[in-house]
Write a protein that holds these residues in place. Structure first.
Motif, PDB file in Angstrom:
ATOM      1  N   THR A 350      64.814  69.993   8.636  1.00 45.82           N
ATOM      2  CA  THR A 350      65.320  71.069   7.782  1.00 45.82           C
ATOM      3  C   THR A 350      65.919  72.203   8.609  1.00 45.82           C
ATOM      4  N   ASN A 351      66.755  72.978   7.941  1.00 44.33           N
ATOM      5  CA  ASN A 351      67.350  74.170   8.534  1.00 44.33           C
ATOM      6  C   ASN A 351      67.647  75.139   7.389  1.00 44.33           C
ATOM      7  N   GLY A 352      68.142  76.326   7.726  1.00 47.89           N
ATOM      8  CA  GLY A 352      68.489  77.303   6.704  1.00 47.89           C
ATOM      9  C   GLY A 352      69.925  77.762   6.850  1.00 47.89           C
ATOM     10  N   MET A 353      70.528  78.185   5.753  1.00 48.42           N
ATOM     11  CA  MET A 353      71.891  78.712   5.787  1.00 48.42           C
ATOM     12  C   MET A 353      72.038  79.743   4.680  1.00 48.42           C
ATOM     13  N   SER A 354      73.095  80.544   4.763  1.00 47.22           N
ATOM     14  CA  SER A 354      73.451  81.451   3.674  1.00 47.22           C
ATOM     15  C   SER A 354      74.933  81.765   3.768  1.00 47.22           C
ATOM     16  N   TYR A 355      75.459  82.261   2.679  1.00 50.86           N
ATOM     17  CA  TYR A 355      76.864  82.640   2.628  1.00 50.86           C
ATOM     18  C   TYR A 355      77.001  84.128   2.964  1.00 50.86           C
ATOM     19  N   LYS A 356      78.228  84.569   3.093  1.00 50.56           N
ATOM     20  CA  LYS A 356      78.496  85.950   3.482  1.00 50.56           C
ATOM     21  C   LYS A 356      77.793  86.942   2.549  1.00 50.56           C
ATOM     22  N   ARG A 357      77.816  86.669   1.261  1.00 47.69           N
ATOM     23  CA  ARG A 357      77.254  87.615   0.285  1.00 47.69           C
ATOM     24  C   ARG A 357      75.722  87.592   0.257  1.00 47.69           C
ATOM     25  N   ARG A 358      75.119  86.556   0.796  1.00 49.61           N
ATOM     26  CA  ARG A 358      73.655  86.435   0.801  1.00 49.61           C
ATOM     27  C   ARG A 358      73.071  86.720  -0.578  1.00 49.61           C
ATOM     28  N   ASP A 359      73.631  86.075  -1.585  1.00 48.35           N
ATOM     29  CA  ASP A 359      73.239  86.399  -2.953  1.00 48.35           C
ATOM     30  C   ASP A 359      72.469  85.273  -3.642  1.00 48.35           C
ATOM     31  N   GLY A 360      71.914  84.341  -2.864  1.00 45.41           N
ATOM     32  CA  GLY A 360      71.081  83.306  -3.446  1.00 45.41           C
ATOM     33  C   GLY A 360      69.761  83.884  -3.953  1.00 45.41           C
ATOM     34  N   LYS A 361      69.077  83.139  -4.804  1.00 42.12           N
ATOM     35  CA  LYS A 361      67.850  83.653  -5.433  1.00 42.12           C
ATOM     36  C   LYS A 361      66.660  83.694  -4.468  1.00 42.12           C
ATOM     37  N   ASN A 362      66.681  82.842  -3.447  1.00 42.69           N
ATOM     38  CA  ASN A 362      65.552  82.776  -2.519  1.00 42.69           C
ATOM     39  C   ASN A 362      65.932  83.262  -1.126  1.00 42.69           C
ATOM     40  N   ALA A 363      64.943  83.753  -0.410  1.00 41.90           N
ATOM     41  CA  ALA A 363      65.057  84.019   1.023  1.00 41.90           C
ATOM     42  C   ALA A 363      64.327  82.905   1.743  1.00 41.90           C
ATOM     43  N   ASN A 364      64.827  82.505   2.902  1.00 42.16           N
ATOM     44  CA  ASN A 364      64.099  81.492   3.662  1.00 42.16           C
ATOM     45  C   ASN A 364      64.126  81.805   5.146  1.00 42.16           C
ATOM     46  N   SER A 365      63.154  81.296   5.842  1.00 41.98           N
ATOM     47  CA  SER A 365      63.077  81.472   7.292  1.00 41.98           C
ATOM     48  C   SER A 365      62.335  80.291   7.888  1.00 41.98           C
ATOM     49  N   ALA A 366      62.671  79.948   9.122  1.00 40.29           N
ATOM     50  CA  ALA A 366      61.831  79.001   9.848  1.00 40.29           C
ATOM     51  C   ALA A 366      60.521  79.703  10.173  1.00 40.29           C
ATOM     52  N   LEU A 367      59.420  78.989  10.034  1.00 41.02           N
ATOM     53  CA  LEU A 367      58.098  79.468  10.410  1.00 41.02           C
ATOM     54  C   LEU A 367      57.601  78.498  11.477  1.00 41.02           C
ATOM     55  N   LEU A 368      57.567  78.961  12.718  1.00 43.18           N
ATOM     56  CA  LEU A 368      57.451  78.056  13.858  1.00 43.18           C
ATOM     57  C   LEU A 368      56.257  78.348  14.754  1.00 43.18           C
ATOM     58  N   GLY A 469      59.524  70.984   5.071  1.00 41.70           N
ATOM     59  CA  GLY A 469      59.540  70.562   6.467  1.00 41.70           C
ATOM     60  C   GLY A 469      60.035  69.141   6.645  1.00 41.70           C
ATOM     61  N   PRO A 470      60.152  68.771   7.910  1.00 45.20           N
ATOM     62  CA  PRO A 470      59.804  69.569   9.097  1.00 45.20           C
ATOM     63  C   PRO A 470      61.007  70.309   9.664  1.00 45.20           C
ATOM     64  N   GLU A 471      60.748  71.383  10.380  1.00 45.54           N
ATOM     65  CA  GLU A 471      61.769  72.090  11.162  1.00 45.54           C
ATOM     66  C   GLU A 471      61.456  71.805  12.624  1.00 45.54           C
ATOM     67  N   THR A 472      62.298  71.019  13.275  1.00 48.04           N
ATOM     68  CA  THR A 472      62.020  70.562  14.637  1.00 48.04           C
ATOM     69  C   THR A 472      63.138  70.866  15.630  1.00 48.04           C
ATOM     70  N   ARG A 473      64.258  71.426  15.153  1.00 52.61           N
ATOM     71  CA  ARG A 473      65.421  71.594  16.033  1.00 52.61           C
ATOM     72  C   ARG A 473      65.736  73.055  16.299  1.00 52.61           C
ATOM     73  N   SER A 474      64.717  73.868  16.502  1.00 53.65           N
ATOM     74  CA  SER A 474      64.976  75.291  16.752  1.00 53.65           C
ATOM     75  C   SER A 474      65.693  75.509  18.076  1.00 53.65           C
ATOM     76  N   SER A 475      65.470  74.614  19.035  1.00 56.89           N
ATOM     77  CA  SER A 475      66.163  74.703  20.325  1.00 56.89           C
ATOM     78  C   SER A 475      66.085  73.341  21.000  1.00 56.89           C
ATOM     79  N   SER A 476      66.757  73.216  22.109  1.00 58.14           N
ATOM     80  CA  SER A 476      66.790  71.944  22.823  1.00 58.14           C
ATOM     81  C   SER A 476      65.445  71.651  23.474  1.00 58.14           C
ATOM     82  N   PRO A 477      65.018  70.392  23.470  1.00 59.72           N
ATOM     83  CA  PRO A 477      63.764  70.029  24.135  1.00 59.72           C
ATOM     84  C   PRO A 477      63.936  69.729  25.627  1.00 59.72           C
ATOM     85  N   ILE A 478      65.159  69.885  26.121  1.00 58.72           N
ATOM     86  CA  ILE A 478      65.408  69.613  27.546  1.00 58.72           C
ATOM     87  C   ILE A 478      66.259  70.729  28.155  1.00 58.72           C
ATOM     88  N   LYS A 479      66.232  70.795  29.466  1.00 59.37           N
ATOM     89  CA  LYS A 479      67.141  71.679  30.207  1.00 59.37           C
ATOM     90  C   LYS A 479      67.859  70.828  31.246  1.00 59.37           C
TER      91      LYS A 479
END
Length: 526
Positions: A350-368, A469-479
Motif C-alpha cells: 500500500t501507499n498514499g496519494m492526494s490531489y492538489k486540492r486535498r479535498d478527499g473525505k479521509n486523511a491517511n498516513s503510513a504508520l511505520l 496493509g502492508p506498507e513495505t516500500r517506505s525506502s530502499s532495502p539496499i544501498k
C-alpha cells in the motif's frame, strides 16, 4: 531586498495585497514599500485559540524606514547564492545513459541536457498518460502490468503520491528544484509554503513539460526500454543490454546513472550478479492509517477547523519505544487516498496519494516501525528485499490481492469485526488481521505508537479508524555503495536517488540527480 522573519499574519489576511498587509504589521506608510514577496509561509497552531500564519517576507523600498520599523523581525539584506553550473570542455565518446525516469533520473537528465551532453534515458515503464491508464485499470480490475504501475514509469513512484516537496535535507539545490517545478507548471505556492506539495494531478503535467524540455535540449527518452544487464570491461562500465518491445540491443556508454527507484528488485539482482558493491540497509514497514479529515482538522485547529484559509490539516509524529524500536508517521496525505501500489505479480503493498486540492473525505498516513539488517539478514545483501516480498506475498494470498483492512479498535484488541470508516483503497479490501502478515515486534510497536500518538492528536486511536496493509516500500532495502565522487567501484557507474539508498522522497531524489549529473559534467570540465 530585505528579508524579514516571523511576521504574524491573521487568518483573514489578503495575501494578494501583501504590501498593504505587511505595512499594517510594521505600522509603516505603504508608500515606503515598493515591493514585497512571500519567502516562507507556515501555520502556527500551537495555541488553538490563536492560530495565525508565520511568514518570512522579502521587502523593498525606503530601506532606512523599513529597518527602523522592522527591528524585531531580524531584517537582513537578502541575496541567493548563485548555483555554479559546470560546463564540459570536451564531449565524451558516448552520451551519458540514465536508467529510470523518476525524480532523480528526470533532474539528472535535465541537468545533463542543459550542459549539452544529450543524455539517453532508458525507462522500463510507460509515459505518464499511458501509465495512468494502466494504474486506473489495475485499481479497477486487479490486472497488473509489471512494468507500468504505481512504482514504474515516467515520474517514478512519486507521480502517484501526494507530491510532497518538503525534506529534511540541506542543499544548495533545494530551491533550484522548487523553482524548476514552478517553471514547468507547479503553482507558485511551492516556493514559499513551509510544507510544499504539488499533488499527483498537477505533478503529471509538470513531469511531461520537463520531458519535452529535455528532448528539446537534445536528450532522448525511451519508454518501455528495460535495462536487463550491464557490461563491465576492466572495471569500467562499457554498455548496457536493453529489452524493448521489438528487440534486445546494446547501448555503449562511458557514464551510467542508476536512478532505478526503491522497487527495482530485478535490477538489484542484476547488479548483485555483476558484483557491484551493495550492502543491506535499514528501512521501515507497517500499514496505512486513515481517519476522517474532519477529525484531523478538529484535533489540529480546534475552533478554527472549518476555516478555509487553513486547508486540510496534517500531522507528523515519532516516538522511540522502550523495546528499542521507533514508530512514526510518514508521507501523510491530507484529504487523500490509500492505493494498492503493487509492482510484482502475487504481491500487495500500500501507499498514499492526494490531489492538489486535498479535498478527499479521509486523511491517511503510513504508520511505520523501523527494521534493521539484524531483523532480516541471513547472508545475502538482498535479504531485505526477500523480507519485504515475504510479507507482500502473504498479504496477497490472504486478501486475494486487494490489501488487508482492520479497524484500529480491532487491531488494538486483536479481533476482526469489520466496522469502521470506509477505506479509500480500490478495489474494496478484505478485512483481516494485520498480525497475520506483519511480525509481532512490528504490530506490538504499532499498537504502542497508536496509543501514544492519541495523546498528541485526540482521536488518533479512534476505534473506527482504518488500517490498511502492508506498507513495505517506505525506502530502499539496499544501498549501492559509492565514493565521494558519486561513483561505485565500477568506473563510470553512478548510483543515484532513492533506489540506490541516497534519498527518501521527491526532493532529496531530485537533488541527488542534480549532484550526480554535476559530477559527471565536472569530470569533463577538467
Amino acid at each position: 531586498m530585505i528579508l524579514l522573519k516571523n511576521l504574524k499574519f491573521p487568518l483573514d489576511t489578503d495575501f494578494n495585497n501583501l504590501i498593504g498587509e505587511t505595512a499594517k504589521i510594521l505600522m509603516i506608510n505603504e508608500k515606503s514599500i515598493t515591493k514585497t514577496k512571500l519567502y516562507k509561509k507556515s501555520i502556527d497552531a500551537r495555541d488553538k485559540d490563536n492560530i495565525f500564519f508565520c511568514c518570512s517576507v522579502l521587502i523593498d523600498g525606503n530601506k532606512p524606514a523599513i529597518i527602523k520599523h522592522a527591528k524585531k523581525y531580524s531584517p537582513q539584506d537578502f541575496f541567493e547564492k548563485p548555483i555554479i553550473w559546470h560546463k564540459p570542455k570536451i564531449l565524451p565518446k558516448h552520451r551519458p545513459i540514465i536508467i529510470g525516469f523518476g525524480p532523480a533520473g528526470i533532474f539528472a537528465a535535465y541537468t545533463l541536457a542543459k550542459a549539452g551532453l544529450n543524455p539517453l534515458v532508458l525507462e522500463r515503464g510507460k509515459d505518464c498518460d499511458s501509465r495512468k491508464k494502466d494504474v486506473e485499470a489495475f485499481h479497477k480490475t486487479g490486472i497488473l502490468n509489471p512494468d507500468s504501475n504505481v512504482q514504474f514509469g515516467e515520474g517514478g513512484a512519486g507521480t502517484f503520491s501526494d507530491g510532497k516537496l518538503n525534506s529534511g535535507i540541506k542543499s544548495e539545490y533545494f530551491r533550484t528544484v522548487l523553482k524548476t517545478f514552478h517553471m514547468f507548471g507547479a503553482d507558485e505556492d511551492i516556493l514559499y509554503d513551509a510544507k510544499p506539495h504539488i499533488g499527483t494531478d498537477v505533478l503529471i503535467n509538470v513531469i511531461k513539460n520537463m520531458r519535452k524540455e529535455i528532448i528539446a535540449l537534445g536528450g532522448e527518452i525511451r519508454f518501455c526500454n528495460k535495462v536487463t544487464d550491464i557490461i563491465i570491461k576492466n572495471q569500467q562500465i562499457a554498455s548496457v543490454e536493453v529489452v524493448s518491445p521489438d528487440k534486445t540491443y546494446f547501448e555503449e556508454c562511458d557514464s551510467l546513472i542508476l536512478a532505478i527507484g526503491h522497487s527495482s528488485r530485478d535490477t538489484f539482482e542484476m547488479l548483485h550478479r555483476n558484483n557491484v558493491n551493495i550492502e543491506p540497509k535499514a528501512f521501515s514497514i507497517g500499514a496505512r492509517i486513515e481517519h476522517p479529515q474532519t477529525l484531523i482538522n478538529q484535533g489540529r485547529f480546534g475552533k478554527f477547523c472549518n476555516n478555509t484559509a487553513l486547508g486540510s490539516a496534517d500531522y507528523k509524529f515519532a516516538q522511540h519505544l522502550e523495546n528499542g524500536r521507533s514508530v512514526y508517521t510518514f508521507c501523510m496525505c491530507p484529504g487523500g487516498y490509500v492505493i494498492n501500489a503493487s509492482s510484482e505479480p502475487g504481491c500487495v503493498v500500500t501507499n498514499g496519494m492526494s490531489y492538489k486540492r486535498r479535498d478527499g473525505k479521509n486523511a491517511n498516513s503510513a504508520l511505520l516501525v523501523n527494521i534493521t539488517p539484524e531483523d532480516f539478514y541471513h547472508g545475502s545483501v538482498l535479504d531485505g528485499v526477500y523480507f519485504q516480498q515475504k510479507i507482500e506475498k502473504k498479504a496477497f494470498v490472504l486478501s486475494q490481492g486487494k490489501g488487508i483492512c482492520q479497524t484500529v479498535g480491532d487491531f488494538l484488541n486483536k479481533t476482526t469485526f469489520q466496522k469502521g470508516i470506509s477505506p479509500t483503497i480500490s478495489p474494496s479490501p478484505v478485512y483481516g488481521c494485520l498480525d497475520d502478515i506483519l511480525p509481532d515486534y512490528v504490530t506490538d510497536s504499532l499498537r504502542t505508537g497508536i496509543k501514544l500518538f492519541n495523546d498528541k492528536l485526540p482521536g488518533f486511536s479512534n476505534p473506527d479508524a482504518i488500517l490498511t496493509g502492508p506498507e513495505t516500500r517506505s525506502s530502499s532495502p539496499i544501498k549501492i555503495l559509492r565514493s565521494t565522487s558519486f561513483m561505485s567501484q565500477i568506473s563510470g557507474l553512478y548510483p543515484c536517488g532513492e533506489g540506490a539508498g541516497y534519498a527518501g522522497g521527491i526532493m532529496s531524489s531530485a537533488v541527488d540527480g542534480i549532484k550526480v549529473a554535476q559530477q559527471i559534467i565536472k569530470s569533463l570540465a577538467n
